[in-house]
Design a protein around this motif. Structure first.
Motif, PDB file in Angstrom:
ATOM      1  N   PHE A  34       0.833  -1.185   0.000  1.00 20.16           N
ATOM      2  CA  PHE A  34       0.000   0.000   0.000  1.00 20.16           C
ATOM      3  C   PHE A  34       0.876   1.246   0.000  1.00 20.16           C
ATOM      4  CE2 PHE A  34      -3.833  -2.333   1.201  1.00 20.16           C
ATOM      5  CZ  PHE A  34      -3.301  -3.451   1.817  1.00 20.16           C
ATOM      6  N   TYR A  36       0.714   5.324   0.947  1.00 22.18           N
ATOM      7  CA  TYR A  36      -0.016   6.367   1.645  1.00 22.18           C
ATOM      8  C   TYR A  36       0.703   7.699   1.477  1.00 22.18           C
ATOM      9  CZ  TYR A  36      -2.291   2.574   4.329  1.00 22.18           C
ATOM     10  OH  TYR A  36      -2.999   1.457   4.721  1.00 22.18           O
ATOM     11  N   SER A  43      -4.066  12.851   8.995  1.00 20.63           N
ATOM     12  CA  SER A  43      -3.945  11.406   9.076  1.00 20.63           C
ATOM     13  C   SER A  43      -3.452  10.833   7.749  1.00 20.63           C
ATOM     14  CB  SER A  43      -5.303  10.798   9.443  1.00 20.63           C
ATOM     15  OG  SER A  43      -5.142   9.430   9.770  1.00 20.63           O
ATOM     16  N   LEU A  44      -3.192   9.556   7.769  1.00 18.97           N
ATOM     17  CA  LEU A  44      -2.731   8.871   6.564  1.00 18.97           C
ATOM     18  C   LEU A  44      -3.832   8.869   5.506  1.00 18.97           C
ATOM     19  CD1 LEU A  44      -1.205   5.756   8.290  1.00 18.97           C
ATOM     20  CD2 LEU A  44       0.089   7.539   7.164  1.00 18.97           C
ATOM     21  N   LEU A  46      -4.715   6.853   2.054  1.00 18.92           N
ATOM     22  CA  LEU A  46      -4.352   5.772   1.150  1.00 18.92           C
ATOM     23  C   LEU A  46      -4.402   6.267  -0.286  1.00 18.92           C
ATOM     24  CD1 LEU A  46      -3.706   2.724   0.744  1.00 18.92           C
ATOM     25  CD2 LEU A  46      -6.179   2.352   0.583  1.00 18.92           C
ATOM     26  N   THR A  49      -3.421   0.595  -3.767  1.00 18.14           N
ATOM     27  CA  THR A  49      -3.131  -0.752  -3.306  1.00 18.14           C
ATOM     28  C   THR A  49      -2.536  -1.518  -4.474  1.00 18.14           C
ATOM     29  OG1 THR A  49      -5.053  -0.666  -1.852  1.00 18.14           O
ATOM     30  CG2 THR A  49      -4.152  -2.850  -2.339  1.00 18.14           C
ATOM     31  N   ILE A  93       4.468   7.079   2.512  1.00 20.80           N
ATOM     32  CA  ILE A  93       4.755   5.904   3.333  1.00 20.80           C
ATOM     33  C   ILE A  93       4.190   4.671   2.651  1.00 20.80           C
ATOM     34  CG2 ILE A  93       4.673   4.922   5.653  1.00 20.80           C
ATOM     35  CD1 ILE A  93       3.582   7.634   6.640  1.00 20.80           C
ATOM     36  N   GLN A 104      -0.591  -4.873   8.517  1.00 19.57           N
ATOM     37  CA  GLN A 104       0.259  -4.076   7.641  1.00 19.57           C
ATOM     38  C   GLN A 104       1.443  -3.563   8.453  1.00 19.57           C
ATOM     39  OE1 GLN A 104      -1.542  -0.900   5.349  1.00 19.57           O
ATOM     40  NE2 GLN A 104      -3.369  -2.144   4.917  1.00 19.57           N
ATOM     41  N   PHE A 106       4.701  -0.955   8.213  1.00 21.18           N
ATOM     42  CA  PHE A 106       5.045   0.253   7.477  1.00 21.18           C
ATOM     43  C   PHE A 106       6.549   0.425   7.300  1.00 21.18           C
ATOM     44  CE2 PHE A 106       1.111   2.604   6.928  1.00 21.18           C
ATOM     45  CZ  PHE A 106       0.257   1.925   7.768  1.00 21.18           C
TER      46      PHE A 106
ATOM     47  N   PHE B  34      -6.489  -2.803  14.674  1.00 18.33           N
ATOM     48  CA  PHE B  34      -5.066  -2.561  14.894  1.00 18.33           C
ATOM     49  C   PHE B  34      -4.858  -1.232  15.607  1.00 18.33           C
ATOM     50  CE2 PHE B  34      -3.950  -5.930  11.946  1.00 18.33           C
ATOM     51  CZ  PHE B  34      -5.065  -5.986  11.126  1.00 18.33           C
ATOM     52  N   TYR B  36      -1.728   1.500  16.005  1.00 20.26           N
ATOM     53  CA  TYR B  36      -0.401   1.926  15.583  1.00 20.26           C
ATOM     54  C   TYR B  36       0.001   3.145  16.397  1.00 20.26           C
ATOM     55  CZ  TYR B  36      -0.734  -1.003  11.376  1.00 20.26           C
ATOM     56  OH  TYR B  36      -0.835  -2.066  10.497  1.00 20.26           O
ATOM     57  N   PRO B  44       4.020   5.108  10.990  1.00 15.73           N
ATOM     58  CA  PRO B  44       3.324   4.333  12.033  1.00 15.73           C
ATOM     59  C   PRO B  44       4.049   3.029  12.358  1.00 15.73           C
ATOM     60  CG  PRO B  44       1.784   5.096  10.364  1.00 15.73           C
ATOM     61  CD  PRO B  44       3.158   5.335   9.826  1.00 15.73           C
ATOM     62  N   LEU B  88      -2.945   5.647  16.429  1.00 21.40           N
ATOM     63  CA  LEU B  88      -3.893   5.482  15.334  1.00 21.40           C
ATOM     64  C   LEU B  88      -4.633   4.159  15.484  1.00 21.40           C
ATOM     65  CD1 LEU B  88      -1.502   6.497  12.401  1.00 21.40           C
ATOM     66  CD2 LEU B  88      -3.253   7.920  13.442  1.00 21.40           C
ATOM     67  N   LYS B  92      -9.605  -3.131   9.529  1.00 25.37           N
ATOM     68  CA  LYS B  92      -9.553  -3.715   8.189  1.00 25.37           C
ATOM     69  C   LYS B  92     -10.973  -3.899   7.684  1.00 25.37           C
ATOM     70  CE  LYS B  92      -6.402  -6.804   7.145  1.00 25.37           C
ATOM     71  NZ  LYS B  92      -5.657  -8.075   6.966  1.00 25.37           N
ATOM     72  N   LYS B  98      -7.574  -3.467   2.811  1.00 26.19           N
ATOM     73  CA  LYS B  98      -7.365  -2.055   3.124  1.00 26.19           C
ATOM     74  C   LYS B  98      -7.690  -1.770   4.586  1.00 26.19           C
ATOM     75  CE  LYS B  98      -9.896  -0.015  -0.078  1.00 26.19           C
ATOM     76  NZ  LYS B  98     -10.374   1.054  -0.995  1.00 26.19           N
ATOM     77  N   LEU B  99      -6.957  -0.822   5.133  1.00 28.34           N
ATOM     78  CA  LEU B  99      -7.223  -0.345   6.482  1.00 28.34           C
ATOM     79  C   LEU B  99      -7.911   1.013   6.409  1.00 28.34           C
ATOM     80  CD1 LEU B  99      -3.886  -1.096   8.398  1.00 28.34           C
ATOM     81  CD2 LEU B  99      -6.029  -2.388   8.473  1.00 28.34           C
ATOM     82  N   PHE B 101      -8.277   4.192   8.728  1.00 26.68           N
ATOM     83  CA  PHE B 101      -7.632   4.773   9.901  1.00 26.68           C
ATOM     84  C   PHE B 101      -8.503   5.837  10.540  1.00 26.68           C
ATOM     85  CE2 PHE B 101      -3.309   3.205  10.163  1.00 26.68           C
ATOM     86  CZ  PHE B 101      -3.110   2.634   8.921  1.00 26.68           C
ATOM     87  N   GLY B 102      -8.437   5.908  11.862  1.00 26.18           N
ATOM     88  CA  GLY B 102      -8.957   7.071  12.551  1.00 26.18           C
ATOM     89  C   GLY B 102      -7.963   8.207  12.420  1.00 26.18           C
ATOM     90  N   LYS B 103      -8.364   9.376  12.853  1.00 26.30           N
ATOM     91  CA  LYS B 103      -7.487  10.547  12.746  1.00 26.30           C
ATOM     92  C   LYS B 103      -6.385  10.557  13.793  1.00 26.30           C
ATOM     93  CE  LYS B 103     -10.929  13.615  10.617  1.00 26.30           C
ATOM     94  NZ  LYS B 103     -10.524  13.237   9.285  1.00 26.30           N
TER      95      LYS B 103
END
Lengths: 115, 111
Positions: A34, A36, A43-44, A46, A49, A93, A104, A106, B34, B36, B44, B88, B92, B98-99, B101-103
């Motif tokens: 992935f 990012y 935040s990250l 995406l 993929t 990233i 995942q 990183f 998850f 991170y 992360p 974070l 999934k 794909k993940l 993510f929260g902020k």
């Protein structure tokens, strides 16, 4: 275990240059990788993929002709930012995951600055 | 739109205290969760993952999952200044790698 290496860590280049970033899984076979992007204090996000041997799947709003992704082997994916401009400056990233219920992991990220 | 919600903080706790970080998610089909940790300017780093309801402990960290309430949390015992980072929560997507993510929640542990 589960080490992902990303190179380079920093890139500073002129506007219009193309930049290639490599992402390698060092101790496992990464069936999916992935990419990012993260802007300061955000935040990250995406971008895409990629699965080994297949074309990458891009998220909505990400230009596939500008951000070229190649996942030629189970341990290597590359992201090429073509004709980069200052607005492409960001923290890029990669992450990788293997088969089954694998998290995942990183890479360390690449800080790209376009002048 | 699948969402992961976290309190942005900042959350400030004294050294040695328990830090509690919370996360809710919208997709009932989610199976994997998850946590991170991200230090400023860094990428992360995986802290914990949990798939089943209940608690999962790893050292000073405990992840808790309640799928009925669509809630996942992370407890950090004996918090240290080195735990100061943004945490974070990631979920999934069902049927995907794909993940979402929260902020992130920014945690500060004061010496």
């Amino acid at each position: 275990g589960a080490v992902v290496s990303q190179h380079p860590s920093w890139v500073i280049c002129k506007s219009g240059t193309s930049v290639k970033i490599e992402c390698r899984s060092l101790d496992f076979q990464a069936t999916t990788m992935f990419w990012y992007r993260q802007f300061p204090k955000q935040s990250l996000m995406l971008m895409a993929t990629s699965n080994e041997g297949s074309k990458a799947t891009y998220e909505q709003g990400v230009e596939k002709d500008k951000f070229l992704i190649n996942h030629a082997s189970l341990t290597l994916s590359t992201l090429t930012v073509t004709s980069a401009h200052p607005e492409d400056s960001s923290f890029y990233i990669c992450s990788a995951t293997g088969t089954g219920f694998q998290p995942q992991h990183f890479g360390d990220g690449t800080r790209l600055s376009i002048l | 739109q699948k969402e992961v919600e976290q309190n942005s903080g900042p959350l400030s706790v004294p050294e040695g205290a328990i830090a509690s970080l919370n996360c809710t998610y919208s997709d009932r089909g989610s199976q994997s969760f998850f946590w991170y940790r991200q230090y400023s300017g860094k990428s992360p780093e995986l802290i914990m993952f949990i798939y089943s309801n209940g608690d999962k402990e790893d050292g000073r960290f405990t992840a808790q999952l309640n799928k009925a309430s669509q809630y996942v949390s992370l407890l950090i015992r004996d918090s240290q200044p080195s735990d100061s980072a943004t945490y974070l929560c990631a979920v999934k997507e069902g049927g995907s790698e794909k993940l979402v993510f929260g902020k992130g929640t920014k945690l500060t542990v004061n010496p």
